[in-house]
Scaffold this motif. Structure first.
Motif, PDB file in Angstrom:
ATOM      1  N   ILE A   3      48.036  59.795  30.583  1.00 38.53           N
ATOM      2  CA  ILE A   3      47.868  60.454  31.996  1.00 38.53           C
ATOM      3  C   ILE A   3      47.190  59.274  33.110  1.00 38.53           C
ATOM      4  O   ILE A   3      47.081  59.657  34.318  1.00 38.53           O
ATOM      5  N   HIS A   4      46.764  58.325  32.507  1.00 40.14           N
ATOM      6  CA  HIS A   4      46.024  57.097  33.341  1.00 40.14           C
ATOM      7  C   HIS A   4      46.975  56.087  33.650  1.00 40.14           C
ATOM      8  O   HIS A   4      48.022  55.814  32.735  1.00 40.14           O
ATOM      9  N   PRO A   5      47.120  55.397  35.017  1.00 44.38           N
ATOM     10  CA  PRO A   5      48.010  54.389  35.270  1.00 44.38           C
ATOM     11  C   PRO A   5      47.473  53.197  34.342  1.00 44.38           C
ATOM     12  O   PRO A   5      46.459  52.812  33.948  1.00 44.38           O
ATOM     13  N   ALA A   6      48.398  52.288  34.111  1.00 45.37           N
ATOM     14  CA  ALA A   6      48.203  51.131  33.279  1.00 45.37           C
ATOM     15  C   ALA A   6      47.536  50.191  34.276  1.00 45.37           C
ATOM     16  O   ALA A   6      47.636  49.909  35.321  1.00 45.37           O
ATOM     17  N   HIS A   7      46.705  49.300  33.466  1.00 46.54           N
ATOM     18  CA  HIS A   7      45.700  48.431  34.298  1.00 46.54           C
ATOM     19  C   HIS A   7      46.282  47.147  33.646  1.00 46.54           C
ATOM     20  O   HIS A   7      46.713  46.911  32.698  1.00 46.54           O
ATOM     21  N   ARG A   8      46.516  46.365  34.862  1.00 41.59           N
ATOM     22  CA  ARG A   8      47.280  45.062  34.831  1.00 41.59           C
ATOM     23  C   ARG A   8      46.129  43.810  35.160  1.00 41.59           C
ATOM     24  O   ARG A   8      45.263  44.223  36.096  1.00 41.59           O
ATOM     25  N   PRO A   9      46.416  42.490  34.642  1.00 39.68           N
ATOM     26  CA  PRO A   9      45.645  41.578  35.436  1.00 39.68           C
ATOM     27  C   PRO A   9      45.955  41.574  37.028  1.00 39.68           C
ATOM     28  O   PRO A   9      47.166  41.655  37.300  1.00 39.68           O
ATOM     29  N   ALA A  10      44.974  41.381  37.793  1.00 41.77           N
ATOM     30  CA  ALA A  10      45.232  41.248  39.137  1.00 41.77           C
ATOM     31  C   ALA A  10      44.111  40.248  39.883  1.00 41.77           C
ATOM     32  O   ALA A  10      43.225  40.072  39.359  1.00 41.77           O
ATOM     33  N   VAL A  11      44.372  39.753  40.847  1.00 40.72           N
ATOM     34  CA  VAL A  11      43.450  38.950  41.589  1.00 40.72           C
ATOM     35  C   VAL A  11      43.180  39.586  43.008  1.00 40.72           C
ATOM     36  O   VAL A  11      43.994  40.025  43.629  1.00 40.72           O
ATOM     37  N   PHE A  12      41.913  39.807  43.336  1.00 36.02           N
ATOM     38  CA  PHE A  12      41.387  40.181  44.706  1.00 36.02           C
ATOM     39  C   PHE A  12      40.971  38.805  45.478  1.00 36.02           C
ATOM     40  O   PHE A  12      40.229  38.179  44.874  1.00 36.02           O
ATOM     41  N   ARG A  13      41.285  38.730  46.666  1.00 35.27           N
ATOM     42  CA  ARG A  13      41.108  37.510  47.499  1.00 35.27           C
ATOM     43  C   ARG A  13      40.322  37.980  48.834  1.00 35.27           C
ATOM     44  O   ARG A  13      40.747  38.520  49.158  1.00 35.27           O
ATOM     45  N   ASP A  14      39.281  37.422  49.018  1.00 27.97           N
ATOM     46  CA  ASP A  14      38.655  37.456  50.301  1.00 27.97           C
ATOM     47  C   ASP A  14      38.761  35.946  51.197  1.00 27.97           C
ATOM     48  O   ASP A  14      38.543  35.098  51.025  1.00 27.97           O
ATOM     49  N   LYS A  15      39.861  36.378  52.120  1.00 29.69           N
ATOM     50  CA  LYS A  15      40.270  35.299  53.018  1.00 29.69           C
ATOM     51  C   LYS A  15      39.269  34.689  54.027  1.00 29.69           C
ATOM     52  O   LYS A  15      39.219  33.778  54.415  1.00 29.69           O
ATOM     53  N   ALA A  16      38.040  35.494  54.206  1.00 26.65           N
ATOM     54  CA  ALA A  16      36.917  35.163  55.152  1.00 26.65           C
ATOM     55  C   ALA A  16      36.251  34.019  54.413  1.00 26.65           C
ATOM     56  O   ALA A  16      35.903  32.913  54.965  1.00 26.65           O
ATOM     57  N   ALA A  17      36.268  34.144  53.242  1.00 27.81           N
ATOM     58  CA  ALA A  17      35.399  33.119  52.552  1.00 27.81           C
ATOM     59  C   ALA A  17      36.179  31.961  51.535  1.00 27.81           C
ATOM     60  O   ALA A  17      35.497  31.274  50.968  1.00 27.81           O
ATOM     61  N   ASP A  18      37.450  32.108  51.504  1.00 26.60           N
ATOM     62  CA  ASP A  18      38.253  31.465  50.821  1.00 26.60           C
ATOM     63  C   ASP A  18      38.055  31.597  49.327  1.00 26.60           C
ATOM     64  O   ASP A  18      37.855  30.761  48.769  1.00 26.60           O
ATOM     65  N   PHE A  19      37.802  32.866  48.887  1.00 26.03           N
ATOM     66  CA  PHE A  19      37.316  33.292  47.450  1.00 26.03           C
ATOM     67  C   PHE A  19      38.413  34.117  46.961  1.00 26.03           C
ATOM     68  O   PHE A  19      38.495  35.184  47.439  1.00 26.03           O
ATOM     69  N   ALA A  20      38.466  33.853  45.669  1.00 23.03           N
ATOM     70  CA  ALA A  20      39.261  34.761  44.836  1.00 23.03           C
ATOM     71  C   ALA A  20      38.956  35.080  43.558  1.00 23.03           C
ATOM     72  O   ALA A  20      38.264  34.111  42.850  1.00 23.03           O
ATOM     73  N   PHE A  21      38.780  36.147  43.231  1.00 22.52           N
ATOM     74  CA  PHE A  21      38.436  36.344  41.646  1.00 22.52           C
ATOM     75  C   PHE A  21      39.573  37.261  40.820  1.00 22.52           C
ATOM     76  O   PHE A  21      39.958  38.298  41.354  1.00 22.52           O
ATOM     77  N   PRO A  22      39.610  36.723  39.591  1.00 23.30           N
ATOM     78  CA  PRO A  22      40.556  37.820  38.699  1.00 23.30           C
ATOM     79  C   PRO A  22      39.851  38.914  38.334  1.00 23.30           C
ATOM     80  O   PRO A  22      38.686  39.046  37.968  1.00 23.30           O
ATOM     81  N   THR A  23      40.689  39.993  38.060  1.00 20.02           N
ATOM     82  CA  THR A  23      40.005  41.490  37.620  1.00 20.02           C
ATOM     83  C   THR A  23      41.249  42.175  36.875  1.00 20.02           C
ATOM     84  O   THR A  23      42.167  41.489  36.836  1.00 20.02           O
ATOM     85  N   ARG A  24      41.156  43.165  36.771  1.00 23.88           N
ATOM     86  CA  ARG A  24      42.052  43.987  36.067  1.00 23.88           C
ATOM     87  C   ARG A  24      42.134  45.561  37.166  1.00 23.88           C
ATOM     88  O   ARG A  24      41.240  45.589  37.609  1.00 23.88           O
ATOM     89  N   SER A  25      43.520  45.786  37.330  1.00 20.56           N
ATOM     90  CA  SER A  25      43.528  46.864  38.469  1.00 20.56           C
ATOM     91  C   SER A  25      44.919  47.724  38.230  1.00 20.56           C
ATOM     92  O   SER A  25      45.956  47.063  37.403  1.00 20.56           O
TER      93      SER A  25
END
Length: 80
Positions: free
Chosen positions: A5-27
């Protein structure tokens, strides 16, 4: 947890455009935009308004309260 019943988690990247910073996570997000990572894989990317790079915590703007003065003023009847 119930299986299936839970959605599948995959690798993803969240990006903060204000600081030009990206970090990998699962989502569980399935974005249309993708980004190529350093290891050659392609992941969905989500843009964030703020992250720890642009708005670190704590901000350093703590306030000190004068509790002793308030108690004394209450005892004198100045504070209701």
């Amino acid at each position: 947890m119930k299986p299936g019943i839970h959605p599948a988690h995959r690798p993803a990247v969240f990006r903060d455009k204000a600081a030009d910073f990206a970090f990998p996570t699962r989502s569980a997000s399935t974005g249309e935009r993708t980004v190529a990572r350093e290891d050659g894989t392609t992941c969905p990317v989500a843009d964030a308004e703020a992250s720890s790079a642009s708005r670190p915590f704590p901000t350093g703007t703590a306030r000190a309260l004068d509790t002793a003065g308030r108690v004394e003023r209450y005892g004198r009847g100045e504070v209701r």
